[in-house]
Scaffold this active site. Sequence first.
Site, PDB file in Angstrom:
ATOM      1  N   ARG A 154       3.988  -4.093  17.642  1.00 21.02           N
ATOM      2  CA  ARG A 154       5.348  -4.641  17.675  1.00 21.02           C
ATOM      3  C   ARG A 154       6.203  -3.697  18.483  1.00 21.02           C
ATOM      4  O   ARG A 154       6.533  -2.609  18.019  1.00 21.02           O
ATOM      5  CB  ARG A 154       5.925  -4.614  16.250  1.00 21.02           C
TER       6      ARG A 154
ATOM      7  N   ASP B 247      -8.884  -9.990   9.330  1.00 21.04           N
ATOM      8  CA  ASP B 247      -8.370  -8.647   9.012  1.00 21.04           C
ATOM      9  C   ASP B 247      -9.350  -7.517   9.328  1.00 21.04           C
ATOM     10  O   ASP B 247      -8.921  -6.443   9.719  1.00 21.04           O
ATOM     11  CB  ASP B 247      -7.990  -8.589   7.528  1.00 21.04           C
TER      12      ASP B 247
ATOM     13  N   CYS C 286       1.370  -7.666  11.782  1.00 25.64           N
ATOM     14  CA  CYS C 286       1.723  -7.806  13.204  1.00 25.64           C
ATOM     15  C   CYS C 286       0.998  -8.975  13.876  1.00 25.64           C
ATOM     16  O   CYS C 286       0.940  -9.037  15.102  1.00 25.64           O
ATOM     17  CB  CYS C 286       1.450  -6.506  13.943  1.00 25.64           C
ATOM     18  N   GLY C 287       0.427  -9.888  13.107  1.00 28.05           N
ATOM     19  CA  GLY C 287      -0.036 -11.132  13.718  1.00 28.05           C
ATOM     20  C   GLY C 287      -1.529 -11.409  13.768  1.00 28.05           C
ATOM     21  O   GLY C 287      -1.939 -12.331  14.473  1.00 28.05           O
ATOM     22  N   LYS C 288      -2.350 -10.667  13.016  1.00 24.04           N
ATOM     23  CA  LYS C 288      -3.796 -10.946  13.069  1.00 24.04           C
ATOM     24  C   LYS C 288      -4.121 -12.312  12.469  1.00 24.04           C
ATOM     25  O   LYS C 288      -4.843 -13.106  13.083  1.00 24.04           O
ATOM     26  CB  LYS C 288      -4.594  -9.851  12.341  1.00 24.04           C
ATOM     27  N   THR C 289      -3.601 -12.579  11.262  1.00 26.52           N
ATOM     28  CA  THR C 289      -3.920 -13.858  10.615  1.00 26.52           C
ATOM     29  C   THR C 289      -3.476 -15.009  11.511  1.00 26.52           C
ATOM     30  O   THR C 289      -4.186 -16.009  11.666  1.00 26.52           O
ATOM     31  CB  THR C 289      -3.238 -13.941   9.229  1.00 26.52           C
ATOM     32  N   ASN C 290      -2.295 -14.851  12.118  1.00 24.44           N
ATOM     33  CA  ASN C 290      -1.774 -15.916  12.979  1.00 24.44           C
ATOM     34  C   ASN C 290      -2.653 -16.152  14.197  1.00 24.44           C
ATOM     35  O   ASN C 290      -2.946 -17.298  14.540  1.00 24.44           O
ATOM     36  CB  ASN C 290      -0.342 -15.571  13.404  1.00 24.44           C
TER      37      ASN C 290
ATOM     38  N   ARG D 242       2.175 -12.109  -0.604  1.00 28.02           N
ATOM     39  CA  ARG D 242       0.882 -12.480  -0.001  1.00 28.02           C
ATOM     40  C   ARG D 242       0.296 -13.723  -0.656  1.00 28.02           C
ATOM     41  O   ARG D 242       0.613 -14.043  -1.799  1.00 28.02           O
ATOM     42  CB  ARG D 242      -0.122 -11.337  -0.185  1.00 28.02           C
TER      43      ARG D 242
ATOM     44  N   TYR E  57      -1.962  -3.361  -6.780  1.00 31.13           N
ATOM     45  CA  TYR E  57      -1.621  -4.187  -5.626  1.00 31.13           C
ATOM     46  C   TYR E  57      -2.640  -4.158  -4.486  1.00 31.13           C
ATOM     47  O   TYR E  57      -3.075  -3.089  -4.068  1.00 31.13           O
ATOM     48  CB  TYR E  57      -0.257  -3.755  -5.056  1.00 31.13           C
TER      49      TYR E  57
ATOM     50  N   HIS F 187      -9.936  -2.627  11.949  1.00 27.84           N
ATOM     51  CA  HIS F 187      -8.866  -3.484  11.403  1.00 27.84           C
ATOM     52  C   HIS F 187      -8.596  -4.606  12.407  1.00 27.84           C
ATOM     53  O   HIS F 187      -7.579  -4.615  13.083  1.00 27.84           O
ATOM     54  CB  HIS F 187      -7.619  -2.613  11.187  1.00 27.84           C
TER      55      HIS F 187
ATOM     56  N   ARG G 192       0.840  -1.195   0.000  1.00 28.17           N
ATOM     57  CA  ARG G 192       0.000   0.000   0.000  1.00 28.17           C
ATOM     58  C   ARG G 192       0.875   1.243   0.000  1.00 28.17           C
ATOM     59  O   ARG G 192       1.915   1.285   0.649  1.00 28.17           O
ATOM     60  CB  ARG G 192      -0.907   0.023   1.239  1.00 28.17           C
TER      61      ARG G 192
ATOM     62  N   LYS H 150      -9.612  -2.569   2.132  1.00 33.17           N
ATOM     63  CA  LYS H 150      -9.306  -1.427   2.998  1.00 33.17           C
ATOM     64  C   LYS H 150     -10.112  -0.184   2.608  1.00 33.17           C
ATOM     65  O   LYS H 150     -10.561   0.569   3.469  1.00 33.17           O
ATOM     66  CB  LYS H 150      -7.796  -1.131   2.975  1.00 33.17           C
TER      67      LYS H 150
ATOM     68  N   SER I  18      -0.741  -3.673  10.421  1.00 33.78           N
ATOM     69  CA  SER I  18      -0.466  -4.567   9.296  1.00 33.78           C
ATOM     70  C   SER I  18       0.794  -5.389   9.548  1.00 33.78           C
ATOM     71  O   SER I  18       1.805  -4.859  10.019  1.00 33.78           O
ATOM     72  CB  SER I  18      -0.283  -3.733   8.028  1.00 33.78           C
TER      73      SER I  18
ATOM     74  N   GLY J 151      -4.292  -3.832  -1.121  1.00 30.63           N
ATOM     75  CA  GLY J 151      -5.154  -2.823  -0.523  1.00 30.63           C
ATOM     76  C   GLY J 151      -5.337  -1.578  -1.383  1.00 30.63           C
ATOM     77  O   GLY J 151      -6.297  -0.825  -1.190  1.00 30.63           O
TER      78      GLY J 151
ATOM     79  N   ASN K 211       6.564  -8.356   1.696  1.00 30.74           N
ATOM     80  CA  ASN K 211       5.103  -8.195   1.753  1.00 30.74           C
ATOM     81  C   ASN K 211       4.421  -9.085   0.703  1.00 30.74           C
ATOM     82  O   ASN K 211       3.342  -8.774   0.215  1.00 30.74           O
ATOM     83  CB  ASN K 211       4.715  -6.727   1.534  1.00 30.74           C
TER      84      ASN K 211
HETATM   85  P1  GTP Z   1      -2.083  -7.766   7.590  1.00 33.80           P
HETATM   86  O1  GTP Z   1      -2.648  -8.799   6.657  1.00 33.80           O
HETATM   87  O2  GTP Z   1      -0.984  -6.954   6.939  1.00 33.80           O
HETATM   88  O3  GTP Z   1      -3.111  -6.865   8.184  1.00 33.80           O
HETATM   89  O4  GTP Z   1      -1.261  -8.527   8.728  1.00 33.80           O
HETATM   90  P2  GTP Z   1      -1.586  -9.489   9.966  1.00 33.80           P
HETATM   91  O5  GTP Z   1      -1.734  -8.672  11.195  1.00 33.80           O
HETATM   92  O6  GTP Z   1      -2.659 -10.447   9.639  1.00 33.80           O
HETATM   93  O7  GTP Z   1      -0.176 -10.247  10.128  1.00 33.80           O
HETATM   94  P3  GTP Z   1       0.212 -11.780  10.113  1.00 33.80           P
HETATM   95  O8  GTP Z   1      -0.574 -12.604  11.081  1.00 33.80           O
HETATM   96  O9  GTP Z   1       0.186 -12.248   8.705  1.00 33.80           O
HETATM   97  O10 GTP Z   1       1.711 -11.747  10.646  1.00 33.80           O
HETATM   98  C1  GTP Z   1       2.725 -11.031  10.037  1.00 33.80           C
HETATM   99  C2  GTP Z   1       4.085 -11.507  10.458  1.00 33.80           C
HETATM  100  O11 GTP Z   1       4.201 -11.530  11.880  1.00 33.80           O
HETATM  101  C3  GTP Z   1       4.392 -12.912   9.955  1.00 33.80           C
HETATM  102  O12 GTP Z   1       5.690 -12.930   9.424  1.00 33.80           O
HETATM  103  C4  GTP Z   1       4.301 -13.749  11.192  1.00 33.80           C
HETATM  104  O13 GTP Z   1       5.128 -14.867  11.129  1.00 33.80           O
HETATM  105  C5  GTP Z   1       4.684 -12.774  12.332  1.00 33.80           C
HETATM  106  N1  GTP Z   1       4.023 -13.142  13.612  1.00 33.80           N
HETATM  107  C6  GTP Z   1       2.708 -13.383  13.791  1.00 33.80           C
HETATM  108  N2  GTP Z   1       2.431 -13.744  15.071  1.00 33.80           N
HETATM  109  C7  GTP Z   1       3.615 -13.707  15.726  1.00 33.80           C
HETATM  110  C8  GTP Z   1       3.978 -13.970  17.089  1.00 33.80           C
HETATM  111  O14 GTP Z   1       3.174 -14.329  17.950  1.00 33.80           O
HETATM  112  N3  GTP Z   1       5.310 -13.822  17.405  1.00 33.80           N
HETATM  113  C9  GTP Z   1       6.227 -13.437  16.464  1.00 33.80           C
HETATM  114  N4  GTP Z   1       7.489 -13.314  16.849  1.00 33.80           N
HETATM  115  N5  GTP Z   1       5.910 -13.195  15.170  1.00 33.80           N
HETATM  116  C10 GTP Z   1       4.625 -13.315  14.797  1.00 33.80           C
HETATM  117  C1  SPV Z   2      -2.667  -4.641   5.389  1.00 32.39           C
HETATM  118  O1  SPV Z   2      -1.701  -4.023   4.887  1.00 32.39           O
HETATM  119  O2  SPV Z   2      -3.113  -4.373   6.529  1.00 32.39           O
HETATM  120  C2  SPV Z   2      -3.294  -5.758   4.655  1.00 32.39           C
HETATM  121  C3  SPV Z   2      -2.892  -5.990   3.253  1.00 32.39           C
HETATM  122  O3  SPV Z   2      -4.135  -6.441   5.206  1.00 32.39           O
HETATM  123  S1  SPV Z   2      -3.632  -4.890   2.121  1.00 32.39           S
HETATM  124  O4  SPV Z   2      -4.897  -5.478   1.674  1.00 32.39           O
HETATM  125  O5  SPV Z   2      -2.710  -4.740   0.991  1.00 32.39           O
HETATM  126  O6  SPV Z   2      -3.894  -3.631   2.757  1.00 32.39           O
HETATM  127 MN    MN Z   3      -4.651  -5.667   7.252  1.00 32.44          MN
END
Ligand code: GTP
Ligand code: SPV
Ligand code: MN
Length: 596
Positions: free
Chosen positions: A412, A289, A264-268, A381, A211, A240, A83, A220, A262, A213, A379
Amino acid sequence: MGVKEAEKKMTNVHGEPNAHVKKWVEEMRDLCQPDAVYWCDGSEEERRRLMSDAVRAGDFEELNQELLPGCYLHRSAQNDVARTEGLTFICTRSKSDAGPTNNWMAPDEAYRKCGAIFKGSMKGRQMYVIPFIMGPAGSPFSKVGIELTDSLYVVLNMRMMTRMGNVAWGQLGDSNDFTRCLHGKADLNIDRRFICHFPEDNTIWSVGSGYGGNALLGKKCLALRIAGFLGRREGWMAEHMLIVGIEDPQGRTTYITAAFPSACGKTNLAMLVPPASLKGYKVWTVGDDIAWLRVGKDGQLWAVNPENGFFGVAPGTSMKSNPNAMKTIQRNSFFTNVVRTPEGGVWWEGMDIPPPQEGIDWKGKKWTPSSGEKGAHPNSRFTAPASQCPSLSPHWEDPEGVPISAIIFGGRRASVVPLVFESFDWPHGTYVGATVASERTAAAEGTVGELRHDPMAMLPFCGYHMGDYFEHWLQMGKRITRHPKIFHVNWFRQNSQGEFLWPGFGENLRVIQWILERCAGSGKAVKTPIGFVPAADAITTKGTHVSGSDLAELLRVDPGIWKPDMTSRDKFFGMFDRLPQAIRDEHAAQKKRLHI
Ligand code: GTP
Ligand code: SPV
Ligand code: MN
C-alpha cells in the site's frame, strides 16, 4: 496415487494416535490440568455437537439460519482483535538466529514464562486435541500438526482452516514428525500473552489470546514461521502469498502467486472477477494467504495452498468488490467482530448495502449508523470453507501443486511506487521483494497508515534470520531452471485529493494481463532504473474512468522522488548483520541507476 485414494487408504488405518503423540498430550495435560481431554475426530456429528457446546458456552451466537444457514457470530475480547507482533517471539537457542526483525526469547526462558501461565490454566475447562494436516491429505509435501487448546472457537475454526481429524493420524503414522502446538486462553490478559515459536523443537506455545493468527496455530505460526524454518533446511519456501490461475480467452491457464502485506488485497486478487470489458477471461482461486513452493522435476516452481479455508478481512468485502467471497460466506461460515443486524444477519463497513437502523456492534453493544463509531472492527474477519468458493480451481488440491509463471510483490503506497513494474531477473526480483514497504493496516496492533518495511510481506512471519531468508531466496533461484518472472504492483497510489488513482479489484486484471504478456515474451515495456514499466499504450483502460493523465501518473517513475525510499532502505538494511552480498550489490546498482 490421487488425493481421494490416499485419503481412503489413510482413513482405513486411522483411529489411534501414536505413542509420541500420547506421551506429549499427557505431559501437556499434566501442565495445564484440564478437567477432561477430548480427542477431535473431525466428523460431521462432532461438528454439530461442538457447535452447540460453543453456543451454550457463549463462544458463538447462532445467526438467522434461513438467511445464513450454518453461520455463527463470534465476538472476541476487546483487547484481542488482531495479531500482537510485539508479543510474538522466535525462540532459537542462539539469539542471532532470530535476526534483527524478530523478537527473541531464549527457549528455556520462554518455556518457563509460558509454562507458568499454562500451569493449571485449564482447570474447570476441557482440553481439545486437534490433529490436522497443512496441505492436501496424501501429498508428500503436507505437514502434520497437533494443536491442544481450551478454546472451542479455535477447534471449530481449525476444522474449517485445515484438514482436521482422523485423516491426520493416517498421514502421521508412527512418526514423531509433527508440530507440537499448545494453545491456551488463560485469562486473555495482554500482560500474560505470548506467542512463542521453537523452530528447533518443531513446537509452538501460544497463551493469552484467542484471536486469528495468534491462536489458529496451523496458519501463521506453523504454515509460515515453522514451515519457513523447515523449508530452508529442506530446500523449499513458505510464503505469505495467494495462488491464482488466470485462464485467457484461448483457454490457457497461467498460475501466479502474489505476496502483499496483511489486509492489502490477497483475498481480493485470489478471487478476482474479470470486468465485463475483458471478455473470455476466467480466474481460478487456489489459495488466498499462504503458498508452499518447491522446485519441480521440470525446473519450475510449484505452489501448494496448505490451508483448507479462508480467514478473510470482512470490511470492504462487498458484492461489488469481491462477489466470489460474498458467495463463499453465505453458509457454513463464522463471522468474528462484525455487526449483528436485527434479522440475525451480519453487516460491516464497505459491504455496500445500507447499514441496519440499529444493530449490535463488535463490542456487543447497541449500535446505530450515526453513533460515530465503526460497527465492525476494522480487522473483523470471516472464516469459510474453501470448497464453497465459486472460483475454486479444480487443481487446488493437486498434491504436487500448480506451476508458477509469475511472482508478484505489492504494498500500500500512496505515492512513489508505480502501478506495476517488472524486475530484471531473479536476484533483482529478490531485491524488489526484500524492499517491499507498505502502510500499516488494522491486521496487527500498531499505528494504521505508518509506512514500514515488510520484506516479501513476511516481516511478521519469518521464523528465522531475515538475512538468511533473503539468501534462501537467492539459492532457490539457482535451483530453478525455468524462472517465474518477478513483478511489483501498487493498487493504492493516490492523487493530490487523496483518492485512489486506480479502480482496483476486478480491474486489476488489466495489470495481470500485461504481466501474462511479459511472461509470454510480448507486452510492451519501457526500461527504468527500478525495472520495466508498461509502455503508455500497453495497459488498456477502455471501460474504466482512468484518464490518460492518471495512467501516466500511475506509471511514472521519477528518480527524484525515489531518494527518501532509497535512504530508508539504507537504514533498513543497515540493521542486518547477515545481508547477502547479492542484495547489497542490487541495492548499490539501483542507487546508481537512479543517480542517488
Ligand atoms: P490478510 O488476510 O490480512 O493477509 O489480507 P489480504 O491481503 O488477503 O487482504 P484483503 O484481500 O482481504 O484486502 C484487505 C482490504 O483491502 C479490503 O478492505 C479490501 O477491500 C481492500 N482492497 C483489496 N484489493 C484492493 C484494490 O485493488 N484496491 C483498493 N483500493 N482496495 C483493495
Ligand atoms: C494476516 O494478518 O495476514 C492474516 C490474518 O491473514 S491472521 O490469521 O490473524 O494472521
Ligand atoms: Mn495473511
